[in-house]
Design an enzyme around this catalytic site. Sequence first.
Site, short mmCIF file in Angstrom:
data_model
loop_
_atom_site.label_atom_id
_atom_site.label_comp_id
_atom_site.label_asym_id
_atom_site.label_seq_id
_atom_site.Cartn_x
_atom_site.Cartn_y
_atom_site.Cartn_z
N LYS A 1 11.06 -0.48 10.98
CA LYS A 1 10.98 -0.24 12.33
C LYS A 1 10.21 -1.42 13.01
CE LYS A 1 7.01 1.15 12.52
NZ LYS A 1 5.90 0.27 13.42
N HIS B 1 14.38 -9.54 11.23
CA HIS B 1 15.12 -8.44 10.76
C HIS B 1 16.76 -8.64 11.06
CE1 HIS B 1 11.83 -5.04 11.30
NE2 HIS B 1 11.46 -5.99 10.37
N ARG C 1 0.96 -1.18 0.05
CA ARG C 1 -0.05 0.12 0.05
C ARG C 1 0.75 0.95 -0.06
NH1 ARG C 1 -2.92 -2.24 4.62
NH2 ARG C 1 -1.93 -0.33 5.66
N ARG C 2 1.93 1.21 0.57
CA ARG C 2 2.77 2.55 1.00
C ARG C 2 4.07 2.36 0.26
NH1 ARG C 2 -0.75 6.08 3.01
NH2 ARG C 2 -1.93 5.61 4.66
N ARG D 1 6.47 -15.64 1.74
CA ARG D 1 6.43 -17.00 1.88
C ARG D 1 5.51 -17.67 1.00
NH1 ARG D 1 6.43 -17.17 8.44
NH2 ARG D 1 5.02 -15.55 7.96
N ASP E 1 6.06 -1.17 18.73
CA ASP E 1 5.56 -0.74 17.21
C ASP E 1 5.50 0.78 17.02
OD1 ASP E 1 4.53 -1.79 14.88
OD2 ASP E 1 2.71 -1.15 15.45
N ARG F 1 1.96 -8.89 15.72
CA ARG F 1 2.20 -7.75 16.51
C ARG F 1 1.68 -8.19 18.22
NH1 ARG F 1 1.01 -5.09 12.14
NH2 ARG F 1 2.47 -3.15 11.48
#
Length: 325
Positions: free
Chosen positions: A96, A78, A18-19, A37, A177, A164
């Site tokens: 992040k 990460h 989307r971004r 995946r 977050d 999350r």
Amino acid sequence: MTTTLRWGVVGAGAIARRRMIPGLLSAGHELRAVCRRDRAAAEEVAAEFGAAAATDPEEVFGDRSIDAVYIATPPDSHERLAVAALRAGKHVLLEKPMSLDAAAALRITEEAARSGRALMLGYMMREHPLHRRMRDSVSSGAIGALRLVRADFCFEYSAPDDWRAFSATSGGGAFADLGPHLIDLISWISGVPPRAVGALATGEGRRSGSEPAATALLQLDGDAHAMITTRFDHAAERSPRSLEFWGTEGALVAHQTVGQESCGWLTTPDGRFDVDGPVDLYAAQAATFRRLVNTPSEWRAHREQALLTQQVTDDVYAAMAVSSP
């Protein structure tokens, strides 16, 4: 000088689709490959943007036609993925939080230094024109000596099966977050590295590190204090999403600027300022990354700032463990 970067995206989920991918393309970059995946999901995103599909990140890292990689997987992966991408000679834009803890973040920054490649974290809120105006005002001394900073970032989030919701995957709850964005903004705007001195978490999950609400108290150099509030249980449209810098000669108060879009307004000692036309924060971030790739003298500062933000986040969680009821 590199003008167009050829990108691979690892973790082509919602935020990438989307971004970030539209932002990369709007900034004049090329998308070569996307990785998920699930093969069908990878092919769907690849078809939408005219890229190759992959299910193994190593396919992306091993592609010599790719210059840079955007990593938007859950934080527990990460370190592994960023280190592998850097060792493969790719510049890395990493979402992040940087990783699960500062020890892992340090290993990422050390690999970036060894590899001779750019590493930048996805703090796109720096690109908001009103936040940039705030930075210029603070650095010019327009509000005098800094005394107090307040920031909040809240939205309603209830997906019990999402990554999350599990601190082992996410590195924490609401603060892990949302908090790093605000730590980074406070440090970047003030020019002062903060340190955590206290924190409070509330709600179910606060003892397991997956808290739905948290407030942190930071100290900047000198007499300035900062307070950050993050919540997963309060709708964004009913929260101020504000960023305030109060000094001895005046205040800068940004309303509704904290988030993924360039909205809101700013009040200053000189009056009110609105956004002069919409700005795609992700396209602006992609342009900033291109400038960084072309400016190796700035790579170390970006690494150090990213590591600082992760260390402050760790210290906030350590303070929560002591003070939360």
